[in-house]
Design a protein around this motif. Structure first.
Motif, PDB file in Angstrom:
ATOM      1  N   PRO A 209       0.804  -1.235   0.000  1.00 29.21           N
ATOM      2  CA  PRO A 209       0.000   0.000   0.000  1.00 29.21           C
ATOM      3  C   PRO A 209       0.835   1.283   0.000  1.00 29.21           C
TER       4      PRO A 209
ATOM      5  N   VAL B 103       1.430   2.939  -3.487  1.00 23.53           N
ATOM      6  CA  VAL B 103       0.320   3.365  -4.349  1.00 23.53           C
ATOM      7  C   VAL B 103       0.560   4.742  -4.975  1.00 23.53           C
TER       8      VAL B 103
ATOM      9  N   THR C 114       0.916   5.259  -8.992  1.00 25.10           N
ATOM     10  CA  THR C 114      -0.017   6.131  -9.705  1.00 25.10           C
ATOM     11  C   THR C 114       0.741   7.209 -10.479  1.00 25.10           C
TER      12      THR C 114
ATOM     13  N   ASP D 293      -7.633   2.888 -10.236  1.00 24.74           N
ATOM     14  CA  ASP D 293      -7.496   3.079  -8.788  1.00 24.74           C
ATOM     15  C   ASP D 293      -6.435   2.095  -8.301  1.00 24.74           C
TER      16      ASP D 293
ATOM     17  N   ALA E  17      -4.830   1.907  -5.492  1.00 22.13           N
ATOM     18  CA  ALA E  17      -5.002   1.407  -4.121  1.00 22.13           C
ATOM     19  C   ALA E  17      -5.787   0.100  -4.157  1.00 22.13           C
ATOM     20  N   GLU E  18      -6.851   0.076  -4.935  1.00 21.65           N
ATOM     21  CA  GLU E  18      -7.671  -1.131  -5.056  1.00 21.65           C
ATOM     22  C   GLU E  18      -6.899  -2.246  -5.747  1.00 21.65           C
TER      23      GLU E  18
END
Length: 160
Positions: A20, A23, A27, A51, A53-54
């Motif tokens: 995480p 992220v 991105t 997305d 994070a997902e």
């Protein structure tokens, strides 16, 4: 052992599962890597809109890192027929030309094989010349072309 900055820059990036904390860097990397194609397509390429994070939470993202810097990323997911889809591949401008895309693809193929997939699929936009040159060099063959999700795509696959 202490390592000078110059020496650490010559070490190949390490590949590892994304976490995480990666992220924001993932991105930024993807958005930056794909930005050159927005004027050619007329809208941002699909990976720039994801997305992360997902996606990272799914456990299907591998990053290439040197120190704290994320230099490359690959994202795969299983398809309903048992094949694996290579959905995102991005390498930072500073790390291009060093074989990092190849290493990321090979890692994705190994993961797919470990999960029982016999086939890897990938598609790219028709305006992206780099991937159109890379995938055939790595054993992928074009299966078809067409529009999907408002993008003109070229589809490839490779038996694992």
């Amino acid at each position: 052992m202490w390592m000078s900055g110059a020496m650490s820059e010559t070490m190949p990036p390490m590949l590892r599962p994304a976490v995480p904390e990666d992220v924001a860097a993932i991105t930024d990397l993807v958005v930056t890597a794909f930005a050159q194609y927005t004027p050619l397509i007329g809208k941002p390429p699909a990976p720039a809109l994801y997305d992360y994070a997902e996606i990272v939470a799914r456990g299907r993202v591998t990053v290439a890192v040197r120190g704290a810097a994320v230099l490359g990323v690959v994202f795969i997911y299983p398809e309903e027929d048992g094949a694996m889809m290579l959905d995102v591949l991005a390498v930072s401008e500073t790390a291009r030309g060093q074989g990092l895309a190849r290493r990321l693809i090979e890692a994705a193929e190994a993961q797919a094989g470990d999960e029982g997939a016999a086939l890897m699929r990938v598609y790219t936009n028709e305006v992206m010349a780099g991937p159109q040159a890379l995938y055939p060099k790595l054993g992928y063959h074009e299966t078809h072309r067409g529009e999907s999700d408002g993008y003109q795509r070229i589809h490839y696959e490779k038996a694992l």
